[in-house]
Write a protein that holds these residues in place. Structure first.
Motif, PDB file in Angstrom:
ATOM      1  N   ASP A  45      -5.904  -1.819  -4.997  1.00  0.00           N
ATOM      2  CA  ASP A  45      -5.318  -2.378  -3.774  1.00  0.00           C
ATOM      3  C   ASP A  45      -6.326  -3.370  -3.182  1.00  0.00           C
ATOM      4  O   ASP A  45      -7.314  -2.969  -2.577  1.00  0.00           O
ATOM      5  N   GLU A  46      -6.061  -4.632  -3.387  1.00  0.00           N
ATOM      6  CA  GLU A  46      -6.935  -5.723  -2.920  1.00  0.00           C
ATOM      7  C   GLU A  46      -8.372  -5.596  -3.418  1.00  0.00           C
ATOM      8  O   GLU A  46      -9.314  -5.537  -2.622  1.00  0.00           O
ATOM      9  N   GLN A  95      -7.442   0.471  -0.748  1.00  0.00           N
ATOM     10  CA  GLN A  95      -7.732  -0.760  -0.007  1.00  0.00           C
ATOM     11  C   GLN A  95      -9.058  -0.620   0.740  1.00  0.00           C
ATOM     12  O   GLN A  95      -9.857  -1.553   0.782  1.00  0.00           O
ATOM     13  N   THR A 109       0.833  -1.205   0.000  1.00  0.00           N
ATOM     14  CA  THR A 109       0.000   0.000   0.000  1.00  0.00           C
ATOM     15  C   THR A 109       0.873   1.263   0.000  1.00  0.00           C
ATOM     16  O   THR A 109       0.565   2.239  -0.691  1.00  0.00           O
TER      17      THR A 109
HETATM   18 MG   LIG Z   1      -2.014  -2.832   2.121  1.00  0.00          MG
END
Ligand SMILES: [Mg+2]
Ligand SMILES: Nc1ncnc2c1ncn2[C@@H]1O[C@H](COP(=O)(O)OP(=O)(O)OP(=O)(O)O)[C@@H](O)[C@H]1O
Length: 254
Positions: free
Chosen positions: A167-168, A90, A49
């Motif tokens: 992010d994810e 995220q 991140t």
């Molecule tokens: Mg992360």
């Protein structure tokens, strides 16, 4: 170098320490060609991140450089960099702040000057891409987490970025939404960097993967090759789901 040879994304010697002194990145080098889809893998706390937050200047490099389509991520280029790079964070709640889903998705293009039917069409298309057109008038904070994540994806797709960073993206999505997002990502003809702990998702979508571990790039290669290296996987806390054999999967033609 011609325009098409310029990498979509270049990271050179990127190091970063948070203000409390904790160093998260120790000299990261990474280049993505235009149109590549690359997975960024690595255990919790690896610095993924932190790296993502450098790609549109939310964090500024302590040392090294980041360039987007040849343009350095510096104060003077920030507006253009943010037009080129779309980041799905995220946590979707970092991204949604308007009274309705429609206004959240319209916010970016409207800020860039888009108005009227053109703006409406952009918003409708982005919401349709994530399968949420029927929720356009709901307040984002009344939606489920998975729905909010899909709205967050739509806010970024509405900007039609050149580089899409997620992010994810598959966390908290139900299996159908996860697959639908994969279909959307595959249909886009842009450069994608996807941080994920969802290794089958990486294998399905990204021919190339990069492993970030303790703030350095530990591996960079074909996703299937990396996943079929048990020693590499184990040493970076990368675990495949029970019963999943990456070697037996026929990777889709991209
Ligand atoms: Mg992360
Ligand atoms: N705001 C902050 N201040 C100080 N240290 C931080 C901050 N944010 C993250 N860190 C530290 O930086 C390192 C990298 O964190 P980062 O969030 O980039 O990891 P990550 O790879 O994204 O992990 P995850 O898979 O859990 O999302 C960790 O050691 C973390 O504790």
């Amino acid at each position: 170098m011609t325009e098409t040879d310029t990498p979509a994304l270049e990271i050179e010697g990127l190091a970063y320490a948070y203000p409390d002194g904790r160093q998260a990145l120790f000299g990261v080098d990474l280049t993505l060609r235009r149109g590549e889809r690359v997975a960024l893998l690595g255990p919790n706390g690896a610095g993924k991140t932190t790296l993502v937050l450098h790609l549109n200047g939310i964090l500024r490099a302590g040392a090294g450089a980041v360039r987007i389509g040849g343009l350095p991520v510096t104060e003077e280029h920030l507006a253009e960099v943010r037009r080129r790079v779309g980041i799905v964070f995220q946590d979707p709640d970092d991204q949604l702040f308007m009274p309705t889903v429609r206004e959240d998705v319209a916010f970016g293009p409207a800020t860039a000057g888009m108005r009227g039917v053109e703006l409406e069409a952009r918003v409708t298309r982005a919401l349709e891409q994530v399968g949420l057109a029927d929720l356009a008038d709901r307040p984002p904070h009344h939606l489920s987490f998975g729905q909010r994540r899909r709205v967050a994806v739509a806010t970024v797709l509405a900007m039609e970025p050149e580089v899409l960073v997620l992010d994810e993206p598959s966390s908290n999505l139900d299996p159908a939404s996860r697959r639908e997002l994969a279909d959307v990502l595959r249909s886009l003809d842009i450069t994608v960097l996807m941080v994920t702990h969802d290794l089958p998702y990486a294998l399905e979508l990204c021919p190339r993967s990069v492993v970030l571990s303790a703030g350095v790039i530990a591996a960079d290669g074909g996703t299937q090759e990396l996943m079929c290296d048990p020693e590499l996987m184990r040493s970076h806390r990368l675990e495949l789901p029970f019963g999943f054999d990456p070697g037996s999967v026929t990777v889709p033609v991209h």
